[in-house]
Design a protein around this motif. Structure first.
Motif, PDB file in Angstrom:
ATOM      1  N   GLN A   1      12.794  -4.416  -7.729  1.00 31.70           N
ATOM      2  CA  GLN A   1      13.993  -4.239  -8.519  1.00 31.70           C
ATOM      3  C   GLN A   1      14.739  -3.601  -6.985  1.00 31.70           C
ATOM      4  O   GLN A   1      16.008  -4.166  -6.828  1.00 31.70           O
ATOM      5  N   ARG A   2      14.263  -3.470  -6.068  1.00 31.89           N
ATOM      6  CA  ARG A   2      15.537  -3.124  -4.581  1.00 31.89           C
ATOM      7  C   ARG A   2      15.315  -4.413  -4.133  1.00 31.89           C
ATOM      8  O   ARG A   2      15.903  -4.472  -2.431  1.00 31.89           O
ATOM      9  N   GLY A   3      14.459  -5.473  -4.585  1.00 30.26           N
ATOM     10  CA  GLY A   3      14.557  -6.776  -3.176  1.00 30.26           C
ATOM     11  C   GLY A   3      13.837  -6.098  -1.969  1.00 30.26           C
ATOM     12  O   GLY A   3      14.582  -7.029  -1.141  1.00 30.26           O
ATOM     13  N   VAL A   4      13.162  -6.103  -1.392  1.00 37.65           N
ATOM     14  CA  VAL A   4      12.115  -5.532  -0.523  1.00 37.65           C
ATOM     15  C   VAL A   4      11.405  -7.010  -0.842  1.00 37.65           C
ATOM     16  O   VAL A   4      11.527  -7.256   0.741  1.00 37.65           O
ATOM     17  N   VAL A   5      11.299  -7.246  -1.305  1.00 37.70           N
ATOM     18  CA  VAL A   5      10.127  -7.959  -0.969  1.00 37.70           C
ATOM     19  C   VAL A   5      11.041  -9.253  -2.261  1.00 37.70           C
ATOM     20  O   VAL A   5      11.157  -9.165  -3.483  1.00 37.70           O
ATOM     21  N   SER A   6      10.610 -10.881  -1.669  1.00 37.27           N
ATOM     22  CA  SER A   6      10.816 -11.603  -3.264  1.00 37.27           C
ATOM     23  C   SER A   6       9.918 -12.857  -2.786  1.00 37.27           C
ATOM     24  O   SER A   6       9.678 -12.733  -1.668  1.00 37.27           O
ATOM     25  N   GLY A   7       9.773 -13.864  -3.951  1.00 35.00           N
ATOM     26  CA  GLY A   7       8.878 -15.449  -3.682  1.00 35.00           C
ATOM     27  C   GLY A   7       7.454 -14.727  -2.774  1.00 35.00           C
ATOM     28  O   GLY A   7       6.648 -13.891  -3.452  1.00 35.00           O
TER      29      GLY A   7
ATOM     30  N   ALA B   1       7.428  -2.009  -9.344  1.00 31.69           N
ATOM     31  CA  ALA B   1       8.583  -2.503 -10.078  1.00 31.69           C
ATOM     32  C   ALA B   1      10.012  -2.380  -8.322  1.00 31.69           C
ATOM     33  O   ALA B   1      10.364  -2.569  -8.755  1.00 31.69           O
ATOM     34  N   TYR B   2       9.328  -1.298  -7.796  1.00 32.06           N
ATOM     35  CA  TYR B   2      10.547  -0.918  -6.912  1.00 32.06           C
ATOM     36  C   TYR B   2      10.589  -1.810  -5.780  1.00 32.06           C
ATOM     37  O   TYR B   2      11.507  -2.459  -4.933  1.00 32.06           O
ATOM     38  N   LEU B   3       9.614  -2.396  -5.658  1.00 34.46           N
ATOM     39  CA  LEU B   3       9.607  -3.417  -4.307  1.00 34.46           C
ATOM     40  C   LEU B   3      10.907  -4.821  -5.449  1.00 34.46           C
ATOM     41  O   LEU B   3      11.548  -5.289  -4.355  1.00 34.46           O
TER      42      LEU B   3
ATOM     43  N   VAL C   1     -10.689   7.885 -16.580  1.00 32.36           N
ATOM     44  CA  VAL C   1      -9.686   8.039 -16.196  1.00 32.36           C
ATOM     45  C   VAL C   1      -8.792   7.390 -15.161  1.00 32.36           C
ATOM     46  O   VAL C   1      -7.363   7.604 -14.973  1.00 32.36           O
ATOM     47  N   THR C   2      -9.487   7.449 -13.898  1.00 34.35           N
ATOM     48  CA  THR C   2      -8.766   6.725 -13.046  1.00 34.35           C
ATOM     49  C   THR C   2      -8.261   5.166 -12.759  1.00 34.35           C
ATOM     50  O   THR C   2      -7.029   4.828 -11.806  1.00 34.35           O
ATOM     51  N   LEU C   3      -8.693   4.528 -14.187  1.00 35.81           N
ATOM     52  CA  LEU C   3      -8.355   2.993 -13.745  1.00 35.81           C
ATOM     53  C   LEU C   3      -6.248   3.137 -13.947  1.00 35.81           C
ATOM     54  O   LEU C   3      -5.541   2.218 -13.742  1.00 35.81           O
ATOM     55  N   PRO C   4      -6.269   3.712 -15.213  1.00 32.79           N
ATOM     56  CA  PRO C   4      -5.018   3.932 -15.751  1.00 32.79           C
ATOM     57  C   PRO C   4      -4.041   4.307 -15.143  1.00 32.79           C
ATOM     58  O   PRO C   4      -2.724   4.545 -14.311  1.00 32.79           O
ATOM     59  N   VAL C   5      -4.659   5.739 -13.626  1.00 32.24           N
ATOM     60  CA  VAL C   5      -4.296   6.668 -13.141  1.00 32.24           C
ATOM     61  C   VAL C   5      -3.276   4.838 -11.859  1.00 32.24           C
ATOM     62  O   VAL C   5      -2.551   4.584 -11.221  1.00 32.24           O
ATOM     63  N   GLU C   6      -4.301   3.999 -11.175  1.00 34.78           N
ATOM     64  CA  GLU C   6      -4.046   3.044 -10.086  1.00 34.78           C
ATOM     65  C   GLU C   6      -3.495   2.238 -10.776  1.00 34.78           C
ATOM     66  O   GLU C   6      -2.475   1.893  -9.709  1.00 34.78           O
ATOM     67  N   PHE C   7      -3.544   1.516 -11.845  1.00 39.28           N
ATOM     68  CA  PHE C   7      -2.831   0.756 -12.142  1.00 39.28           C
ATOM     69  C   PHE C   7      -2.151   1.044 -13.036  1.00 39.28           C
ATOM     70  O   PHE C   7      -0.158  -0.011 -12.073  1.00 39.28           O
ATOM     71  N   ASP C   8      -1.139   2.230 -12.940  1.00 38.92           N
ATOM     72  CA  ASP C   8       0.027   2.669 -13.017  1.00 38.92           C
ATOM     73  C   ASP C   8       0.806   2.710 -11.962  1.00 38.92           C
ATOM     74  O   ASP C   8       2.242   2.395 -11.584  1.00 38.92           O
ATOM     75  N   ALA C   9       0.484   2.934 -10.993  1.00 43.17           N
ATOM     76  CA  ALA C   9       0.779   3.460  -9.415  1.00 43.17           C
ATOM     77  C   ALA C   9       1.205   2.260  -9.054  1.00 43.17           C
ATOM     78  O   ALA C   9       2.232   1.976  -7.971  1.00 43.17           O
ATOM     79  N   SER C  10       0.432   0.879  -9.111  1.00 48.04           N
ATOM     80  CA  SER C  10       0.130  -0.611  -8.180  1.00 48.04           C
ATOM     81  C   SER C  10       2.078  -0.339  -9.694  1.00 48.04           C
ATOM     82  O   SER C  10       3.029  -1.841  -8.918  1.00 48.04           O
ATOM     83  N   ARG C  11       2.195  -0.821 -10.777  1.00 43.83           N
ATOM     84  CA  ARG C  11       2.815  -1.159 -11.758  1.00 43.83           C
ATOM     85  C   ARG C  11       4.213  -0.877 -11.022  1.00 43.83           C
ATOM     86  O   ARG C  11       5.530  -1.385 -10.788  1.00 43.83           O
TER      87      ARG C  11
ATOM     88  N   VAL D   1       0.699  -1.136  -0.165  1.00 44.31           N
ATOM     89  CA  VAL D   1      -0.208  -0.185   0.079  1.00 44.31           C
ATOM     90  C   VAL D   1       0.776   0.747   0.436  1.00 44.31           C
ATOM     91  O   VAL D   1       0.480   2.470  -0.802  1.00 44.31           O
ATOM     92  N   ALA D   2       2.242   1.304   0.799  1.00 48.93           N
ATOM     93  CA  ALA D   2       2.958   2.134   1.194  1.00 48.93           C
ATOM     94  C   ALA D   2       3.449   2.628  -0.630  1.00 48.93           C
ATOM     95  O   ALA D   2       3.708   4.092  -0.826  1.00 48.93           O
ATOM     96  N   ALA D   3       4.036   1.700  -0.876  1.00 49.60           N
ATOM     97  CA  ALA D   3       4.476   1.844  -2.271  1.00 49.60           C
ATOM     98  C   ALA D   3       3.886   2.078  -3.604  1.00 49.60           C
ATOM     99  O   ALA D   3       3.984   3.092  -3.893  1.00 49.60           O
ATOM    100  N   HIS D   4       2.671   1.524  -3.358  1.00 52.21           N
ATOM    101  CA  HIS D   4       1.602   2.455  -3.952  1.00 52.21           C
ATOM    102  C   HIS D   4       0.969   4.205  -3.919  1.00 52.21           C
ATOM    103  O   HIS D   4       0.785   4.574  -4.569  1.00 52.21           O
ATOM    104  N   GLU D   5       1.099   4.723  -3.128  1.00 53.64           N
ATOM    105  CA  GLU D   5       0.879   5.549  -2.732  1.00 53.64           C
ATOM    106  C   GLU D   5       1.819   6.210  -3.164  1.00 53.64           C
ATOM    107  O   GLU D   5       2.026   7.631  -3.493  1.00 53.64           O
ATOM    108  N   VAL D   6       3.026   6.268  -2.967  1.00 55.67           N
ATOM    109  CA  VAL D   6       4.427   6.596  -3.807  1.00 55.67           C
ATOM    110  C   VAL D   6       3.951   6.995  -4.491  1.00 55.67           C
ATOM    111  O   VAL D   6       4.585   7.536  -5.708  1.00 55.67           O
ATOM    112  N   GLY D   7       3.393   5.472  -5.958  1.00 56.84           N
ATOM    113  CA  GLY D   7       3.528   5.707  -6.967  1.00 56.84           C
ATOM    114  C   GLY D   7       2.893   6.669  -7.368  1.00 56.84           C
ATOM    115  O   GLY D   7       3.272   7.472  -8.551  1.00 56.84           O
ATOM    116  N   HIS D   8       1.619   7.242  -6.688  1.00 52.90           N
ATOM    117  CA  HIS D   8       1.247   8.245  -7.202  1.00 52.90           C
ATOM    118  C   HIS D   8       1.817   9.602  -6.732  1.00 52.90           C
ATOM    119  O   HIS D   8       1.864  10.668  -7.534  1.00 52.90           O
TER     120      HIS D   8
END
Length: 230
Positions: free
Chosen positions: A184-190, A180-182, A166-176, A99-106
């Motif tokens: 690539q940074r190895g914050v989560v795996s498996g 990606a961050y989680l 308009v909201t759909l691509p905004v939310e999908f992109d924030a999750s993407r 959730v935190a990563a998603h909000e930072v995505g925004h």
């Protein structure tokens, strides 16, 4: 005036979407709750993850605040703040990271001036006012047989559909961006990575359901307007 026309022909569809929305909300609550009880291996709270992600994306000036409520997390594009619910702010769970990563995505979308986010921001205030008036205009148009008011209500329902679209691509992109961050940074795996993806997918389904409901409502009021105009 034919009051049966007021029933429209899309109420069964609206009912189906409404029931589906309840199931989706239940699925989101269960998914969020499940992964909210799983401590992430990095032992990072949502607040710590948000701060780290913001700083690494040149947004060190954006504060991370704690707000009351459950799943009340949001990014405020006016105040430029990331706001996390108490559980996601304080706890080192997989759900909190997602959730935190998603909000930072925004916040990152805001930094790069993502067109869909900018458009949604411009539509938000006038459409919130318009949607409060739309049902009243629709009813006034029907009972007073004022076609102009009726079609104005239809237009406002159409504008609401545009907002959901308009909201759909905004939310999908924030999750993407979040996933990606989680990853690539190895914050989560498996399993943790799968859990984060599941939480964000469940959240995305609520926006899809919102769009489907807005579409069904627009089709319904269009049917009403046409029947009253005949």
């Amino acid at each position: 005036m034919d009051f049966l026309a007021f029933q429209g022909s899309y109420w069964p569809l609206i009912l189906i979407i409404f029931v589906a929305s309840l199931f989706i909300q239940g699925y989101l609550s269960r998914t969020y709750g499940k992964w909210g009880q799983v401590r992430n291996s990095r032992n990072l709270t949502g607040a710590e993850l948000a701060r780290m992600m913001l700083d690494e994306n040149g947004l060190s000036h954006v504060p991370v605040n704690m707000v009351p409520g459950q799943l009340s997390d949001h990014y405020d594009p006016i105040r430029k703040t990331v706001n996390l619910s108490e559980a996601n702010y304080r706890l080192p769970s997989v759900s909190a990271l997602a959730v935190a990563a998603h909000e930072v995505g925004h916040a990152i979308q805001d930094k790069v001036r993502m067109p869909a986010l900018v458009l949604r921001g411009r539509l938000a205030v006038p459409l919130s006012l318009g949607m409060n008036l739309a049902p009243l205009l629709l009813l006034a148009g029907i009972f007073l047989q004022l076609t102009g008011l009726l079609w104005l209500g239809v237009i406002l329902f159409g504008a609401a559909l545009l907002f959901h679209l308009v909201t759909l691509p905004v939310e999908f992109d924030a999750s993407r961006r979040a996933l990606a961050y989680l990853g690539q940074r190895g914050v989560v795996s498996g399993q943790e990575a799968q859990g984060a993806r599941t939480v964000l997918t469940a959240a995305a389904l609520t926006y899809v359901a919102g769009f489907a409901m807005a579409l069904a409502q627009l089709l319904n009021v269009l049917g009403i307007a046409r029947s009253q105009s005949d």
